[in-house]
Design a protein around this motif. Structure first.
Motif, PDB file in Angstrom:
ATOM      1  N   LEU A 141       0.854  -1.183   0.000  1.00 28.39           N
ATOM      2  CA  LEU A 141       0.000   0.000   0.000  1.00 28.39           C
ATOM      3  C   LEU A 141       0.891   1.235   0.000  1.00 28.39           C
ATOM      4  CD1 LEU A 141      -3.107   0.448   0.192  1.00 28.39           C
ATOM      5  CD2 LEU A 141      -2.708   1.075   2.579  1.00 28.39           C
ATOM      6  N   ARG A 142       0.616   2.147  -0.927  1.00 25.50           N
ATOM      7  CA  ARG A 142       1.425   3.367  -1.026  1.00 25.50           C
ATOM      8  C   ARG A 142       0.607   4.604  -0.707  1.00 25.50           C
ATOM      9  NH1 ARG A 142       6.426   3.149  -3.415  1.00 25.50           N
ATOM     10  NH2 ARG A 142       6.907   1.095  -4.282  1.00 25.50           N
ATOM     11  N   LEU A 143       1.319   5.643  -0.308  1.00 28.19           N
ATOM     12  CA  LEU A 143       0.699   6.945  -0.101  1.00 28.19           C
ATOM     13  C   LEU A 143       0.518   7.637  -1.448  1.00 28.19           C
ATOM     14  CD1 LEU A 143      -0.108   9.129   2.036  1.00 28.19           C
ATOM     15  CD2 LEU A 143       2.156  10.104   1.656  1.00 28.19           C
ATOM     16  N   ARG A 144      -0.624   8.249  -1.656  1.00 30.82           N
ATOM     17  CA  ARG A 144      -0.829   9.067  -2.851  1.00 30.82           C
ATOM     18  C   ARG A 144      -0.402  10.491  -2.478  1.00 30.82           C
ATOM     19  NH1 ARG A 144      -3.886   8.210  -7.356  1.00 30.82           N
ATOM     20  NH2 ARG A 144      -4.843   6.345  -6.487  1.00 30.82           N
ATOM     21  N   ALA A 145       0.865  10.794  -2.713  1.00 31.74           N
ATOM     22  CA  ALA A 145       1.397  12.106  -2.303  1.00 31.74           C
ATOM     23  C   ALA A 145       1.052  13.148  -3.358  1.00 31.74           C
ATOM     24  CB  ALA A 145       2.912  12.014  -2.135  1.00 31.74           C
ATOM     25  N   SER A 146       0.808  14.355  -2.925  1.00 29.77           N
ATOM     26  CA  SER A 146       0.516  15.392  -3.917  1.00 29.77           C
ATOM     27  C   SER A 146       1.646  16.422  -4.003  1.00 29.77           C
ATOM     28  CB  SER A 146      -0.822  16.064  -3.622  1.00 29.77           C
ATOM     29  OG  SER A 146      -0.814  16.552  -2.316  1.00 29.77           O
ATOM     30  N   VAL A 147       2.783  16.075  -3.413  1.00 34.87           N
ATOM     31  CA  VAL A 147       3.977  16.935  -3.531  1.00 34.87           C
ATOM     32  C   VAL A 147       5.151  16.033  -3.918  1.00 34.87           C
ATOM     33  CG1 VAL A 147       3.145  18.518  -1.735  1.00 34.87           C
ATOM     34  CG2 VAL A 147       4.653  16.619  -1.100  1.00 34.87           C
ATOM     35  N   THR A 148       6.237  16.624  -4.352  1.00 30.56           N
ATOM     36  CA  THR A 148       7.434  15.829  -4.634  1.00 30.56           C
ATOM     37  C   THR A 148       8.573  16.186  -3.675  1.00 30.56           C
ATOM     38  OG1 THR A 148       8.111  17.469  -6.277  1.00 30.56           O
ATOM     39  CG2 THR A 148       6.945  15.521  -7.092  1.00 30.56           C
ATOM     40  N   GLU A 149       8.340  17.221  -2.905  1.00 32.19           N
ATOM     41  CA  GLU A 149       9.361  17.672  -1.953  1.00 32.19           C
ATOM     42  C   GLU A 149       8.650  18.285  -0.756  1.00 32.19           C
ATOM     43  OE1 GLU A 149      13.242  19.751  -3.329  1.00 32.19           O
ATOM     44  OE2 GLU A 149      12.055  21.264  -2.270  1.00 32.19           O
ATOM     45  N   TRP A 150       9.279  18.204   0.409  1.00 30.18           N
ATOM     46  CA  TRP A 150       8.695  18.814   1.602  1.00 30.18           C
ATOM     47  C   TRP A 150       9.819  19.326   2.492  1.00 30.18           C
ATOM     48  CZ3 TRP A 150       3.856  20.128   1.869  1.00 30.18           C
ATOM     49  CH2 TRP A 150       3.290  20.493   3.102  1.00 30.18           C
ATOM     50  N   GLY A 151       9.553  20.383   3.212  1.00 30.62           N
ATOM     51  CA  GLY A 151      10.585  20.951   4.068  1.00 30.62           C
ATOM     52  C   GLY A 151      10.229  20.817   5.536  1.00 30.62           C
ATOM     53  N   MET A 152      11.255  20.751   6.360  1.00 26.83           N
ATOM     54  CA  MET A 152      11.058  20.749   7.814  1.00 26.83           C
ATOM     55  C   MET A 152      12.275  21.440   8.423  1.00 26.83           C
ATOM     56  SD  MET A 152      13.252  17.830   7.785  1.00 26.83           S
ATOM     57  CE  MET A 152      13.737  17.749   9.449  1.00 26.83           C
ATOM     58  N   THR A 153      12.194  21.675   9.723  1.00 25.77           N
ATOM     59  CA  THR A 153      13.291  22.362  10.397  1.00 25.77           C
ATOM     60  C   THR A 153      13.957  21.409  11.375  1.00 25.77           C
ATOM     61  OG1 THR A 153      12.134  24.437  10.176  1.00 25.77           O
ATOM     62  CG2 THR A 153      13.878  24.367  11.815  1.00 25.77           C
ATOM     63  N   ASP A 154      15.272  21.438  11.378  1.00 26.15           N
ATOM     64  CA  ASP A 154      16.035  20.569  12.267  1.00 26.15           C
ATOM     65  C   ASP A 154      16.917  21.436  13.160  1.00 26.15           C
ATOM     66  OD1 ASP A 154      17.168  17.498  12.427  1.00 26.15           O
ATOM     67  OD2 ASP A 154      18.747  18.988  12.782  1.00 26.15           O
ATOM     68  N   ALA A 155      17.001  21.063  14.439  1.00 27.72           N
ATOM     69  CA  ALA A 155      17.743  21.897  15.390  1.00 27.72           C
ATOM     70  C   ALA A 155      19.212  22.020  15.007  1.00 27.72           C
ATOM     71  CB  ALA A 155      17.617  21.319  16.804  1.00 27.72           C
ATOM     72  N   LEU A 156      19.785  21.015  14.356  1.00 30.37           N
ATOM     73  CA  LEU A 156      21.199  21.064  13.999  1.00 30.37           C
ATOM     74  C   LEU A 156      21.442  21.374  12.525  1.00 30.37           C
ATOM     75  CD1 LEU A 156      22.580  18.058  16.091  1.00 30.37           C
ATOM     76  CD2 LEU A 156      22.367  20.443  16.737  1.00 30.37           C
ATOM     77  N   HIS A 157      20.487  21.021  11.670  1.00 28.76           N
ATOM     78  CA  HIS A 157      20.675  21.204  10.229  1.00 28.76           C
ATOM     79  C   HIS A 157      19.923  22.413   9.679  1.00 28.76           C
ATOM     80  CE1 HIS A 157      22.683  17.253   9.534  1.00 28.76           C
ATOM     81  NE2 HIS A 157      22.094  17.013  10.679  1.00 28.76           N
ATOM     82  N   GLY A 158      19.118  23.046  10.508  1.00 26.36           N
ATOM     83  CA  GLY A 158      18.351  24.193  10.017  1.00 26.36           C
ATOM     84  C   GLY A 158      17.229  23.742   9.106  1.00 26.36           C
ATOM     85  N   ARG A 159      16.903  24.580   8.145  1.00 26.24           N
ATOM     86  CA  ARG A 159      15.830  24.252   7.210  1.00 26.24           C
ATOM     87  C   ARG A 159      16.313  23.146   6.274  1.00 26.24           C
ATOM     88  NH1 ARG A 159      10.686  24.339   7.828  1.00 26.24           N
ATOM     89  NH2 ARG A 159       9.693  24.215   5.805  1.00 26.24           N
ATOM     90  N   TYR A 160      15.521  22.124   6.099  1.00 24.81           N
ATOM     91  CA  TYR A 160      15.935  20.993   5.269  1.00 24.81           C
ATOM     92  C   TYR A 160      14.755  20.557   4.424  1.00 24.81           C
ATOM     93  CZ  TYR A 160      17.595  16.365   3.933  1.00 24.81           C
ATOM     94  OH  TYR A 160      17.973  15.257   3.212  1.00 24.81           O
ATOM     95  N   ALA A 161      14.989  20.413   3.113  1.00 25.38           N
ATOM     96  CA  ALA A 161      13.928  19.921   2.227  1.00 25.38           C
ATOM     97  C   ALA A 161      14.397  18.631   1.586  1.00 25.38           C
ATOM     98  CB  ALA A 161      13.611  20.964   1.163  1.00 25.38           C
TER      99      ALA A 161
END
Ligand code: GLU
Length: 303
Positions: A141-161
Protein backbone atom coordinates in the motif's frame (compact mmCIF):
# COMPACT_ATOMS: atom_id res chain seq x y z
CA UNK A 1 0.28 20.96 31.23
CA UNK A 2 1.74 17.94 29.51
CA UNK A 3 5.51 18.57 29.32
CA UNK A 4 6.02 16.76 25.99
CA UNK A 5 8.43 13.93 25.45
CA UNK A 6 11.57 12.86 23.70
CA UNK A 7 12.42 9.27 22.98
CA UNK A 8 14.95 6.68 21.90
CA UNK A 9 13.63 4.05 19.51
CA UNK A 10 16.11 1.25 18.90
CA UNK A 11 15.52 -1.65 16.54
CA UNK A 12 16.22 -4.84 18.53
CA UNK A 13 18.43 -6.37 15.86
CA UNK A 14 21.37 -7.02 18.16
CA UNK A 15 23.47 -5.31 20.79
CA UNK A 16 23.82 -1.53 20.78
CA UNK A 17 27.30 -0.27 19.94
CA UNK A 18 28.94 2.91 21.16
CA UNK A 19 27.50 4.87 18.22
CA UNK A 20 23.94 3.87 19.19
CA UNK A 21 24.70 4.60 22.84
CA UNK A 22 25.98 8.06 21.96
CA UNK A 23 22.75 8.83 20.09
CA UNK A 24 20.75 7.52 23.08
CA UNK A 25 22.72 9.78 25.46
CA UNK A 26 21.99 12.73 23.19
CA UNK A 27 18.27 11.95 23.00
CA UNK A 28 18.19 11.75 26.80
CA UNK A 29 20.12 15.03 27.18
CA UNK A 30 17.86 16.86 24.72
CA UNK A 31 14.73 15.60 26.50
CA UNK A 32 15.82 16.02 30.12
CA UNK A 33 17.46 19.40 29.57
CA UNK A 34 14.18 20.73 28.14
CA UNK A 35 12.01 19.32 30.95
CA UNK A 36 10.51 16.61 28.76
CA UNK A 37 9.71 13.05 29.61
CA UNK A 38 11.99 10.47 28.03
CA UNK A 39 10.39 7.39 26.48
CA UNK A 40 11.73 4.14 25.07
CA UNK A 41 10.13 2.46 22.11
CA UNK A 42 11.28 -0.86 20.74
CA UNK A 43 10.96 -0.83 16.94
CA UNK A 44 10.51 -4.54 16.47
CA UNK A 45 8.35 -4.64 13.32
CA UNK A 46 11.37 -5.76 11.39
CA UNK A 47 14.78 -7.20 12.12
CA UNK A 48 13.94 -8.26 15.70
CA UNK A 49 16.33 -10.77 17.26
CA UNK A 50 15.28 -12.87 20.24
CA UNK A 51 16.77 -11.54 23.46
CA UNK A 52 18.14 -8.33 21.89
CA UNK A 53 15.60 -6.02 23.54
CA UNK A 54 16.53 -7.20 27.03
CA UNK A 55 20.25 -6.63 26.41
CA UNK A 56 19.63 -3.20 24.85
CA UNK A 57 17.55 -2.02 27.83
CA UNK A 58 20.15 -3.34 30.25
CA UNK A 59 22.91 -1.49 28.39
CA UNK A 60 20.95 1.79 28.26
CA UNK A 61 20.48 1.58 32.04
CA UNK A 62 24.16 0.66 32.49
CA UNK A 63 25.32 3.88 30.81
CA UNK A 64 23.09 5.79 33.24
CA UNK A 65 19.93 6.49 31.26
CA UNK A 66 16.49 6.34 32.82
CA UNK A 67 13.13 6.53 31.11
CA UNK A 68 9.53 7.24 32.01
CA UNK A 69 6.87 4.56 32.06
CA UNK A 70 7.03 1.17 30.42
CA UNK A 71 8.64 0.28 27.14
CA UNK A 72 6.38 0.38 24.08
CA UNK A 73 6.77 -2.29 21.38
CA UNK A 74 5.64 -1.68 17.82
CA UNK A 75 4.48 -5.28 17.33
CA UNK A 76 1.81 -4.60 19.98
CA UNK A 77 0.40 -1.56 18.17
CA UNK A 78 -1.12 -2.97 15.00
CA UNK A 79 -4.52 -1.39 15.73
CA UNK A 80 -2.99 2.11 15.87
CA UNK A 81 -1.31 1.62 12.48
CA UNK A 82 -4.39 0.14 10.84
CA UNK A 83 -6.50 3.04 12.12
CA UNK A 84 -4.00 5.46 10.55
CA UNK A 85 -4.09 3.57 7.26
CA UNK A 86 -7.90 3.56 7.34
CA UNK A 87 -7.89 7.33 7.84
CA UNK A 88 -5.61 7.91 4.87
CA UNK A 89 -7.54 5.43 2.72
CA UNK A 90 -10.83 7.09 3.65
CA UNK A 91 -9.41 10.38 2.40
CA UNK A 92 -8.38 8.79 -0.92
CA UNK A 93 -4.69 9.03 -0.03
CA UNK A 94 -3.57 5.44 -0.58
CA UNK A 95 -3.36 2.97 -3.43
CA UNK A 96 -2.28 -0.62 -3.92
CA UNK A 97 1.03 -1.30 -5.63
CA UNK A 98 1.98 -4.59 -7.23
CA UNK A 99 5.45 -3.67 -8.47
CA UNK A 100 8.47 -5.79 -7.75
CA UNK A 101 11.69 -4.03 -6.80
CA UNK A 102 13.02 -4.90 -10.26
CA UNK A 103 9.99 -3.39 -12.00
CA UNK A 104 10.50 -0.17 -10.05
CA UNK A 105 14.18 -0.02 -10.95
CA UNK A 106 13.49 -0.63 -14.61
CA UNK A 107 10.50 1.69 -15.01
CA UNK A 108 11.17 4.98 -16.76
CA UNK A 109 10.96 7.69 -14.12
CA UNK A 110 8.00 10.03 -14.24
CA UNK A 111 8.63 13.48 -15.71
CA UNK A 112 9.92 15.91 -13.06
CA UNK A 113 10.10 13.11 -10.47
CA UNK A 114 13.20 13.30 -8.27
CA UNK A 115 15.80 10.58 -8.63
CA UNK A 116 14.94 7.52 -6.56
CA UNK A 117 11.24 8.39 -6.31
CA UNK A 118 8.62 5.70 -7.01
CA UNK A 119 7.76 6.11 -10.72
CA UNK A 120 4.01 5.97 -10.15
CA UNK A 121 3.39 2.77 -12.13
CA UNK A 122 0.38 1.63 -10.06
CA UNK A 123 -0.97 5.06 -9.18
CA UNK A 124 -3.67 5.29 -11.82
CA UNK A 125 -4.57 1.70 -12.66
CA UNK A 126 -8.17 0.93 -13.52
CA UNK A 127 -10.20 -1.36 -11.24
CA UNK A 128 -9.93 -4.14 -13.84
CA UNK A 129 -6.13 -3.81 -13.95
CA UNK A 130 -5.98 -3.85 -10.18
CA UNK A 131 -8.07 -7.00 -10.00
CA UNK A 132 -5.78 -8.71 -12.51
CA UNK A 133 -2.55 -7.66 -10.77
CA UNK A 134 -3.92 -8.47 -7.34
CA UNK A 135 -4.35 -12.08 -8.46
CA UNK A 136 -0.66 -12.20 -9.44
CA UNK A 137 0.94 -11.07 -6.22
CA UNK A 138 0.04 -9.51 -2.89
CA UNK A 139 -0.21 -5.74 -2.94
CA UNK A 140 1.78 -3.20 -0.98
CA UNK A 141 0.00 0.00 0.00
CA UNK A 142 1.43 3.37 -1.03
CA UNK A 143 0.70 6.95 -0.10
CA UNK A 144 -0.83 9.07 -2.85
CA UNK A 145 1.40 12.11 -2.30
CA UNK A 146 0.52 15.39 -3.92
CA UNK A 147 3.98 16.94 -3.53
CA UNK A 148 7.43 15.83 -4.63
CA UNK A 149 9.36 17.67 -1.95
CA UNK A 150 8.69 18.81 1.60
CA UNK A 151 10.58 20.95 4.07
CA UNK A 152 11.06 20.75 7.81
CA UNK A 153 13.29 22.36 10.40
CA UNK A 154 16.03 20.57 12.27
CA UNK A 155 17.74 21.90 15.39
CA UNK A 156 21.20 21.06 14.00
CA UNK A 157 20.68 21.20 10.23
CA UNK A 158 18.35 24.19 10.02
CA UNK A 159 15.83 24.25 7.21
CA UNK A 160 15.93 20.99 5.27
CA UNK A 161 13.93 19.92 2.23
CA UNK A 162 13.87 16.44 0.74
CA UNK A 163 12.06 14.04 -1.55
CA UNK A 164 8.51 12.97 -0.88
CA UNK A 165 7.24 10.29 -3.24
CA UNK A 166 4.42 7.76 -3.11
CA UNK A 167 6.26 5.87 -0.38
CA UNK A 168 5.15 2.51 1.00
CA UNK A 169 2.85 2.52 4.04
CA UNK A 170 2.41 -1.24 4.30
CA UNK A 171 4.68 -3.71 2.56
CA UNK A 172 3.30 -6.56 0.52
CA UNK A 173 4.15 -9.01 3.33
CA UNK A 174 1.71 -7.07 5.55
CA UNK A 175 4.38 -5.35 7.68
CA UNK A 176 3.70 -1.67 8.34
CA UNK A 177 6.45 0.60 7.02
CA UNK A 178 8.75 2.50 9.37
CA UNK A 179 7.75 5.92 7.97
CA UNK A 180 4.13 5.34 8.92
CA UNK A 181 4.71 3.63 12.27
CA UNK A 182 7.12 6.27 13.50
CA UNK A 183 4.70 9.13 12.81
CA UNK A 184 1.74 7.40 14.43
CA UNK A 185 3.75 6.21 17.42
CA UNK A 186 5.35 9.57 18.14
CA UNK A 187 1.95 11.28 17.94
CA UNK A 188 0.20 8.67 20.11
CA UNK A 189 2.96 8.81 22.73
CA UNK A 190 2.99 12.60 22.93
CA UNK A 191 6.52 12.76 21.51
CA UNK A 192 7.24 16.31 20.38
CA UNK A 193 11.02 16.01 20.10
CA UNK A 194 12.74 13.46 17.84
CA UNK A 195 16.49 13.05 18.30
CA UNK A 196 18.17 10.36 16.20
CA UNK A 197 21.12 9.69 13.90
CA UNK A 198 21.47 11.94 10.89
CA UNK A 199 21.36 8.94 8.54
CA UNK A 200 17.58 9.29 8.96
CA UNK A 201 17.43 12.94 7.95
CA UNK A 202 16.75 12.25 4.22
CA UNK A 203 13.51 10.36 4.97
CA UNK A 204 12.27 12.87 7.53
CA UNK A 205 10.48 15.16 5.03
CA UNK A 206 8.25 12.17 4.22
CA UNK A 207 7.40 11.82 7.89
CA UNK A 208 6.72 15.52 8.38
CA UNK A 209 4.46 15.52 5.31
CA UNK A 210 2.62 12.41 6.50
CA UNK A 211 2.11 13.98 9.94
CA UNK A 212 0.32 16.85 8.21
CA UNK A 213 -1.94 14.48 6.28
CA UNK A 214 -2.77 12.61 9.48
CA UNK A 215 -3.49 15.85 11.29
CA UNK A 216 -0.89 15.27 13.99
CA UNK A 217 1.74 17.68 15.22
CA UNK A 218 5.13 17.65 13.51
CA UNK A 219 7.72 17.14 16.28
CA UNK A 220 10.91 19.14 16.71
CA UNK A 221 13.76 17.28 15.06
CA UNK A 222 17.45 17.03 15.89
CA UNK A 223 19.47 14.71 13.68
CA UNK A 224 22.78 14.13 15.39
CA UNK A 225 26.13 13.22 13.80
CA UNK A 226 26.99 9.55 13.61
CA UNK A 227 30.06 7.75 14.85
CA UNK A 228 32.27 6.62 11.98
CA UNK A 229 35.06 4.04 11.76
CA UNK A 230 38.55 5.09 10.64
CA UNK A 231 37.68 4.61 6.93
CA UNK A 232 34.71 6.95 7.24
CA UNK A 233 31.90 4.38 7.31
CA UNK A 234 29.17 4.26 9.89
CA UNK A 235 30.46 2.35 12.93
CA UNK A 236 29.25 -1.26 12.97
CA UNK A 237 29.72 -4.23 15.21
CA UNK A 238 32.12 -5.84 12.76
CA UNK A 239 34.49 -2.93 13.42
CA UNK A 240 35.71 -4.57 16.62
CA UNK A 241 35.02 -4.36 20.34
CA UNK A 242 32.28 -1.72 20.22
CA UNK A 243 29.53 -3.04 22.52
CA UNK A 244 29.35 -2.57 26.28
CA UNK A 245 29.92 -6.29 26.77
CA UNK A 246 33.04 -6.24 24.56
CA UNK A 247 34.33 -3.19 26.34
CA UNK A 248 33.65 -4.58 29.79
CA UNK A 249 35.58 -7.70 28.79
CA UNK A 250 38.46 -5.43 27.74
CA UNK A 251 38.41 -3.78 31.17
CA UNK A 252 36.40 -0.67 30.22
CA UNK A 253 33.36 -0.38 32.54
CA UNK A 254 30.08 1.27 31.40
CA UNK A 255 30.62 4.45 33.46
CA UNK A 256 33.90 4.95 31.64
CA UNK A 257 32.10 4.52 28.29
CA UNK A 258 29.55 7.16 29.38
CA UNK A 259 32.37 9.52 30.35
CA UNK A 260 34.18 9.10 27.04
CA UNK A 261 31.04 9.50 24.95
CA UNK A 262 30.15 12.67 26.84
CA UNK A 263 33.73 13.93 26.37
CA UNK A 264 33.37 13.28 22.61
CA UNK A 265 30.43 15.71 22.71
CA UNK A 266 32.50 18.35 24.48
CA UNK A 267 30.61 17.72 27.73
CA UNK A 268 31.68 16.97 31.32
CA UNK A 269 32.10 13.26 31.99
CA UNK A 270 29.18 12.54 34.31
CA UNK A 271 25.53 12.68 33.30
CA UNK A 272 24.38 15.18 35.97
CA UNK A 273 27.19 17.59 35.05
CA UNK A 274 26.63 17.01 31.32
CA UNK A 275 22.94 17.73 31.75
CA UNK A 276 23.79 20.99 33.49
CA UNK A 277 26.23 22.01 30.74
CA UNK A 278 24.19 20.78 27.74
CA UNK A 279 23.48 23.36 25.02
CA UNK A 280 22.25 21.94 21.69
CA UNK A 281 23.81 24.83 19.79
CA UNK A 282 27.28 23.93 21.11
CA UNK A 283 27.19 20.30 19.92
CA UNK A 284 29.79 19.15 17.39
CA UNK A 285 28.30 19.11 13.89
CA UNK A 286 30.73 16.61 12.43
CA UNK A 287 30.75 12.85 12.83
CA UNK A 288 32.98 11.45 15.51
CA UNK A 289 35.61 9.16 14.04
CA UNK A 290 36.43 6.32 16.34
CA UNK A 291 39.15 3.74 16.04
CA UNK A 292 37.79 0.60 17.75
CA UNK A 293 41.37 -0.59 18.23
CA UNK A 294 41.85 2.38 20.51
CA UNK A 295 38.79 1.54 22.60
CA UNK A 296 40.61 -0.93 24.77
CA UNK A 297 42.92 1.87 25.83
CA UNK A 298 39.92 3.42 27.56
CA UNK A 299 40.63 1.08 30.46
CA UNK A 300 39.98 2.92 33.66
CA UNK A 301 43.15 4.19 35.26
CA UNK A 302 43.69 2.46 38.60
CA UNK A 303 42.79 4.82 41.41
N1 GLU B 1 14.49 2.30 14.88
C1 GLU B 1 15.31 3.22 14.14
C2 GLU B 1 16.75 2.76 14.21
O1 GLU B 1 17.13 2.07 15.13
C3 GLU B 1 15.26 4.62 14.72
C4 GLU B 1 14.07 5.32 14.26
C5 GLU B 1 13.84 6.68 14.90
O2 GLU B 1 14.52 7.06 15.85
O3 GLU B 1 12.92 7.33 14.43
O4 GLU B 1 17.50 3.10 13.31
Amino acid sequence: MNPGAGRFAPSPSGELHVGNLRTALLAWLFARSSGRRFLLRVEDLDRARAGAEEVQLRDLAAVGLDWDGGVVRQTERGALYEAGIARLTGAGLTYECYCTRREIQEAPSAPHAPLGAYPGTCRDLTEAERARRRAERPAALRLRASVTEWGMTDALHGRYAGIVDDFVLRRNDGVVAYNLAVVLDDAAQGVDQVVRGDDLLPTTPRQAYLAGLLGVRVPEYAHVPLVLNPVGRRLAKRDGAVTLADLAAAGVPPRQVTGLLLASLGLPRTLPEALEAFRPEDLPRDPWVLDPEALATWREAPS
